[in-house]
Design a protein around this motif. Structure first.
Motif, PDB file in Angstrom:
ATOM      1  N   TYR A  17      40.700 -24.470  -4.422  1.00  0.00           N
ATOM      2  CA  TYR A  17      41.539 -25.302  -3.558  1.00  0.00           C
ATOM      3  C   TYR A  17      41.797 -24.586  -2.230  1.00  0.00           C
ATOM      4  N   ASN A  21      40.576 -25.559   1.574  1.00  0.00           N
ATOM      5  CA  ASN A  21      41.463 -25.692   2.724  1.00  0.00           C
ATOM      6  C   ASN A  21      40.960 -24.878   3.913  1.00  0.00           C
ATOM      7  N   ARG A  24      37.892 -26.616   5.326  1.00  0.00           N
ATOM      8  CA  ARG A  24      38.292 -27.837   6.038  1.00  0.00           C
ATOM      9  C   ARG A  24      38.846 -27.490   7.406  1.00  0.00           C
ATOM     10  N   TYR A  36      36.707 -28.456  -3.287  1.00  0.00           N
ATOM     11  CA  TYR A  36      37.704 -29.329  -3.910  1.00  0.00           C
ATOM     12  C   TYR A  36      37.185 -29.902  -5.230  1.00  0.00           C
ATOM     13  N   ALA A  48      44.019 -30.361  -5.210  1.00  0.00           N
ATOM     14  CA  ALA A  48      42.724 -30.659  -4.584  1.00  0.00           C
ATOM     15  C   ALA A  48      42.390 -32.141  -4.683  1.00  0.00           C
ATOM     16  N   GLU A  50      44.411 -34.715  -4.061  1.00  0.00           N
ATOM     17  CA  GLU A  50      44.931 -35.327  -2.839  1.00  0.00           C
ATOM     18  C   GLU A  50      44.181 -34.836  -1.610  1.00  0.00           C
ATOM     19  N   ALA A  51      43.846 -33.566  -1.581  1.00  0.00           N
ATOM     20  CA  ALA A  51      43.101 -33.018  -0.449  1.00  0.00           C
ATOM     21  C   ALA A  51      41.729 -33.682  -0.338  1.00  0.00           C
TER      22      ALA A  51
END
Length: 69
Positions: A17, A21, A24, A36, A48, A50-51
């Motif tokens: 996760y 991030n 990203r 993710y 992850a 939601e990400a």
């Protein structure tokens, strides 16, 4: 060749996760999605999820043709 302690353990969902991030934020969306997905595979309740949804929305909105007239 020395290896760090983190190299000797398996990555956790949280590791993937956080890696996602970072990727990203660097604009590497495909690699972030892969991280993710790894996190979700290890923990279906990971943040992850939601990400990943957020990143999918960003990628669906982004249209390269708008920038290449």
């Amino acid at each position: 060749m020395k290896s760090s302690q983190t190299d000797n353990r398996l990555k956790t969902s949280e590791d993937y996760y956080r890696e996602g991030n970072t990727l990203r934020q660097q604009g590497n969306f495909p690699a972030a999605m892969n991280s993710y997905m790894e996190a979700i595979a290890l923990d279906p309740d990971s943040p992850a999820v939601e990400a990943m949804k957020m990143l999918e929305e960003i990628m669906n909105y982004y249209c390269k043709d708008m920038y290449n007239p």
